[in-house]
Design an enzyme around this catalytic site. Structure first.
Site, mmCIF file in Angstrom:
data_model
loop_
_atom_site.group_PDB
_atom_site.id
_atom_site.type_symbol
_atom_site.label_atom_id
_atom_site.label_comp_id
_atom_site.label_asym_id
_atom_site.label_seq_id
_atom_site.Cartn_x
_atom_site.Cartn_y
_atom_site.Cartn_z
ATOM 1 N N ARG A 173 -5.935 -8.009 -8.942
ATOM 2 C CA ARG A 173 -6.584 -9.313 -9.128
ATOM 3 C C ARG A 173 -8.053 -9.104 -9.424
ATOM 4 O O ARG A 173 -8.538 -7.986 -9.435
ATOM 5 C CB ARG A 173 -6.452 -10.119 -7.837
ATOM 6 N N LYS B 230 0.819 -1.219 0.000
ATOM 7 C CA LYS B 230 0.000 0.000 0.000
ATOM 8 C C LYS B 230 0.851 1.267 0.000
ATOM 9 O O LYS B 230 0.468 2.275 -0.580
ATOM 10 C CB LYS B 230 -0.947 -0.007 1.192
ATOM 11 N N GLU C 254 -3.089 7.109 8.322
ATOM 12 C CA GLU C 254 -3.896 7.980 7.458
ATOM 13 C C GLU C 254 -4.914 8.691 8.321
ATOM 14 O O GLU C 254 -5.378 8.148 9.333
ATOM 15 C CB GLU C 254 -4.672 7.138 6.425
HETATM 16 P P1 ADP Z 1 -7.996 -3.854 2.726
HETATM 17 O O1 ADP Z 1 -6.920 -4.008 1.728
HETATM 18 O O2 ADP Z 1 -7.703 -4.587 3.997
HETATM 19 O O3 ADP Z 1 -9.364 -4.134 2.179
HETATM 20 P P2 ADP Z 1 -8.351 -0.956 2.416
HETATM 21 O O4 ADP Z 1 -7.220 -0.018 2.496
HETATM 22 O O5 ADP Z 1 -8.892 -1.267 1.067
HETATM 23 O O6 ADP Z 1 -7.978 -2.312 3.176
HETATM 24 O O7 ADP Z 1 -9.539 -0.422 3.323
HETATM 25 C C1 ADP Z 1 -10.686 -1.189 3.598
HETATM 26 C C2 ADP Z 1 -11.743 -0.316 4.206
HETATM 27 O O8 ADP Z 1 -11.247 0.301 5.405
HETATM 28 C C3 ADP Z 1 -12.190 0.847 3.348
HETATM 29 O O9 ADP Z 1 -13.152 0.494 2.404
HETATM 30 C C4 ADP Z 1 -12.715 1.816 4.391
HETATM 31 O O10 ADP Z 1 -13.998 1.455 4.825
HETATM 32 C C5 ADP Z 1 -11.750 1.620 5.538
HETATM 33 N N1 ADP Z 1 -10.659 2.608 5.455
HETATM 34 C C6 ADP Z 1 -9.402 2.411 5.027
HETATM 35 N N2 ADP Z 1 -8.677 3.569 5.104
HETATM 36 C C7 ADP Z 1 -9.497 4.515 5.588
HETATM 37 C C8 ADP Z 1 -9.373 5.905 5.902
HETATM 38 N N3 ADP Z 1 -8.230 6.563 5.735
HETATM 39 N N4 ADP Z 1 -10.468 6.544 6.373
HETATM 40 C C9 ADP Z 1 -11.636 5.891 6.551
HETATM 41 N N5 ADP Z 1 -11.818 4.603 6.300
HETATM 42 C C10 ADP Z 1 -10.783 3.898 5.817
#
Ligand code: ADP
Length: 502
Positions: free
Chosen positions: A296, A121, A205
């Protein structure tokens, strides 16, 4: 176009409904399939459908589905020319993609270098920042000392989310609301990251607390050309995991959609992306922020397939064969509205507690615009070893209100005997005013269903059904029906009773 490579036999390094999905695509393409499965997955639909099966180890994923060498060796030994990793497990593992290529196997997915660059990431965020795509402000530094991380969290301003750089599937993430809890949460996120993903590196973040999750499906042809297949909204999440997804998003303006699509394509083209990928964003107050890229197929790919009339899995396999012509962007025109619900074996009335066990009966109410992606048949068992998802239910209708109504009807008519399901919970989500209005954010479940659902007494219809079913079940004497099923409540399975607990 890359040189054509014939695939006569393809190995599937996955299980459940995605293995079935891949087998279906291969059958249509005239490709034989080899299912690489664990000892626990013998009684499954994919096992019965595959042309060949090879057991790669015991039930625990670390001893089977996550074993790079065993998957590669089994695929080579079976004479497969290619491997499809599905989603989850090794699908975003650059070492696996590399090991496949090194063994002469075609990996159905992007190149291992692309997975490596975009899968982490932090490196993906850095790449996209160079492409001038907005990201959520935060800290991605090399200094991983607890003191620095706490200081940076304070500078960003609470709430802050701490995430594993190598994370996925909603794991390794913690929301920090105040300075006092920062130390403990950062340390535990880092420990969790190390044990789950093999790297303790975390980043911070700003936590966006009224955001929507909107992601763009992209597809690249390995020559730097890339198209977008519009977006999916996946804001309905529990513990950062999606439960209901739809295409398109009910809340994007054309202008914002265009900007986000452009950002997604820019990133994919910069990475010379080949095959299917998803660029995830959070959208808050009319602004979008890059979240991550998934290199993917996504679990929720069917909603995109339904609104665009494409087959992403076939496109992936044909791309791997060097035999795919990218759809012209202007031909990709969405029609109607699609919704997907993830149906789990869990107790809607007990905080979603998994409800594993034998599936005694399954009935899917087929019809126009209805699609069921199912990994099991009656007589199969949902075990505690894997995600307890039984099926994905997808509907397509002319507009969103009709799609919601269709889904509610389909959920009503779906019958599952043997385990409890989240159907009551899904129905409550789809009927909620915030969902109906399309205004839900990722806080939806936390705000409205923090404790799941409260149990309700059975309706008259349910009681009538149960009264009719009781003598049938008592007299059936069939295998799998526990002795002593004696109460009406125990029979109302589609609505929350249980064989297993009577
Ligand atoms: P993963 O790869 O584990 O799915 P992501 O980075 O895609 O993780 O985040 C999954 C979910 O977590 C997002 O859809 C959101 O709901 C929450 N999330 C992640 N980062 C943030 C953020 N900075 N602020 C608010 N929610 C977040």
């Amino acid at each position: 176009m890359s040189p054509k490579k014939k695939i006569n036999k393809l190995a599937i390094a996955n299980r459940g409904e995605v293995a079935v999905r891949i087998i279906n695509a291969c059958q249509e393409l005239g490709i034989r399939t080899v299912l690489l499965h664990s000892e626990a997955d013998v009684r499954t639909r994919a096992f019965r459908m595959a042309d060949e099966t090879v057991c790669i180890g015991p039930a625990p994923t670390t001893e089977s589905y996550l074993q790079i060498d065993r998957n590669v060796e089994a695929a080579v030994k079976a004479g497969a020319e290619a491997v499809h990793p599905g989603f989850g497990f090794l699908s975003e593992n650059a070492d696996f993609a590399h090991a496949c290529s090194a063994a002469g196997l075609i990996f159905v997915g992007p190149r291992s270098e692309t997975i490596r660059a975009l899968g982490d990431k932090i490196s993906a965020k850095k790449l996209i920042e160079r492409a001038k795509v907005p990201t959520v402000p935060g800290y991605m530094g090399d200094d991983q000392s607890l003191a620095t991380l706490i200081k940076k969290a304070e500078e960003i301003g609470f709430p802050v989310i701490v995430k594993a750089a190598a994370g996925g599937g909603g794991r390794g993430m913690k929301v920090i609301h105040a300075s006092a809890e920062a130390e403990e949460l950062i340390a535990s996120a880092s420990r969790e990251a190390l044990s789950a993903f093999g790297s303790a590196t975390v980043f911070l973040e700003k936590y966006l607390d009224r955001a929507k999750h909107i992601e763009f499906q992209i597809f690249g042809d390995s020559h730097g050309k890339c198209v977008y297949l519009f977006e999916r909204e996946c804001s309905v999440q529990r513990r950062h995991q999606k439960i209901v997804e739809e295409a398109l998003s009910p809340s994007l303006t054309d202008e914002l959609r265009e900007q986000m699509a452009k950002a997604a394509v820019t990133l994919a083209e910069a990475a010379q992306y080949n095959g299917a990928g998803t660029v995830e964003f959070l959208v808050q107050d009319g602004k979008f922020y890059f979240l991550e890229m998934n290199t993917r197929l996504q679990v929720e790919h069917p909603v995109t397939e339904m609104v665009l009339g494409v087959d992403l899995v076939k496109a992936q396999i044909l791309t791997a064969m060097g035999n795919f012509t990218l759809w012209p962007q202007t031909d990709l025109r969405p029609r109607g509205h699609a919704i997907e619900c993830r149906m789990y074996a869990e107790d809607s009335y007990n905080r979603g507690l998994p409800s594993t066990g034998l599936l005694l009966g399954l009935e899917w109410p087929e019809g126009p615009g209805r699609r069921f992606e199912v990994g099991f048949e009656a007589g199969d068992e949902v075990t505690a070893f894997y995600d307890p998802m039984i099926a994905k239910i997808i509907v397509l209708d002319e507009d969103r209100p009709r799609a919601i109504r269709k889904m509610l009807r389909v959920l009503d008519d779906t019958v599952v005997f043997g385990v409890r399901t989240n159907i009551p919970f899904l129905k409550a989500i789809l009927s909620h005013a915030d969902f109906v209005a399309g205004t839900m954010t990722t806080q939806f479940i936390q705000n409205y269903f923090p404790e799941g659902l409260e149990a309700k007494p059975l309706s008259t219809k349910q009681k009538v059904f149960a009264a009719k079913a009781l003598p049938l079940v008592r007299n059936s004497g069939g295998s799998g029906v526990p002795a002593g099923v004696a109460s009406l409540n125990a029979l109302a399975l589609p609505w929350g009773g249980a064989w297993r607990n009577v």
